[in-house]
Write a protein that holds these residues in place. Sequence first.
Motif, PDB file in Angstrom:
ATOM      1  N   SER A  21      61.835  64.374  31.768  1.00 31.47           N
ATOM      2  CA  SER A  21      61.855  64.181  30.321  1.00 31.47           C
ATOM      3  C   SER A  21      62.013  65.511  29.602  1.00 31.47           C
ATOM      4  O   SER A  21      62.732  65.619  28.625  1.00 31.47           O
ATOM      5  N   LYS A  22      61.331  66.545  30.094  1.00 28.09           N
ATOM      6  CA  LYS A  22      61.457  67.884  29.523  1.00 28.09           C
ATOM      7  C   LYS A  22      62.196  68.771  30.511  1.00 28.09           C
ATOM      8  O   LYS A  22      62.065  68.618  31.722  1.00 28.09           O
ATOM      9  N   LEU A  23      62.945  69.712  29.974  1.00 30.90           N
ATOM     10  CA  LEU A  23      63.687  70.618  30.841  1.00 30.90           C
ATOM     11  C   LEU A  23      62.786  71.750  31.313  1.00 30.90           C
ATOM     12  O   LEU A  23      62.593  72.738  30.625  1.00 30.90           O
ATOM     13  N   SER A  24      62.213  71.572  32.482  1.00 31.90           N
ATOM     14  CA  SER A  24      61.460  72.661  33.100  1.00 31.90           C
ATOM     15  C   SER A  24      62.062  72.879  34.484  1.00 31.90           C
ATOM     16  O   SER A  24      62.278  71.915  35.237  1.00 31.90           O
ATOM     17  N   PRO A  25      62.363  74.114  34.818  1.00 30.40           N
ATOM     18  CA  PRO A  25      63.020  74.387  36.108  1.00 30.40           C
ATOM     19  C   PRO A  25      62.233  73.856  37.301  1.00 30.40           C
ATOM     20  O   PRO A  25      62.822  73.369  38.269  1.00 30.40           O
ATOM     21  N   GLU A  26      60.895  73.915  37.221  1.00 36.71           N
ATOM     22  CA  GLU A  26      60.073  73.453  38.349  1.00 36.71           C
ATOM     23  C   GLU A  26      60.204  71.946  38.555  1.00 36.71           C
ATOM     24  O   GLU A  26      60.374  71.470  39.679  1.00 36.71           O
ATOM     25  N   GLU A  27      60.144  71.197  37.440  1.00 37.72           N
ATOM     26  CA  GLU A  27      60.233  69.734  37.549  1.00 37.72           C
ATOM     27  C   GLU A  27      61.628  69.316  38.017  1.00 37.72           C
ATOM     28  O   GLU A  27      61.772  68.417  38.854  1.00 37.72           O
ATOM     29  N   VAL A  28      62.649  69.981  37.508  1.00 39.45           N
ATOM     30  CA  VAL A  28      64.019  69.677  37.916  1.00 39.45           C
ATOM     31  C   VAL A  28      64.179  69.912  39.416  1.00 39.45           C
ATOM     32  O   VAL A  28      64.700  69.064  40.141  1.00 39.45           O
TER      33      VAL A  28
END
Length: 151
Positions: free
Chosen positions: A92-99
């Motif tokens: 939902s949010k652009l965070s490099p770790e979650e991606v």
Amino acid sequence: MMGGQTASGSSVKFTPPNCLGCLIYPQAKYLAQIIVMGVQVVGRAFARALRQEFAASRAAADARGRAGHRSAAASNLSGLSLQEAQQILNVSKLSPEEVQKNYEHLFKVNDKSVGGSFYLQSKVVRAKERLDEELKIQAQEDREKGQKPHT
């Protein structure tokens, strides 16, 4: 004057028109007029809808601003919009770790050697490429904002 005789006494024969087109012509004329009017109405409506679509497209492009142009270019290159890429990788949010975390999981799950789909795996790769590009754009914008002199 009886039975079709004229005042001079000669007989006159009544002959109906011998062409069927003479009887049908007025109806064909009206039908053609109706068709032409219908085409004009549809043409005007189509032109109006096209103008409205162009105006809406211009307004949306203006609203996106400068960053929107970069993002749109990235969408064109990857073939995926930002929203599609986020849906594919379930972020939902652009965070490099979650991606990265979701990418690794979905890539492994869709590996052909474990019964996955190569097509889905390629979609996951394209989605990650698109999100990585968006993260680069955001990082570049942040650097540009930090470098602007404060007046």
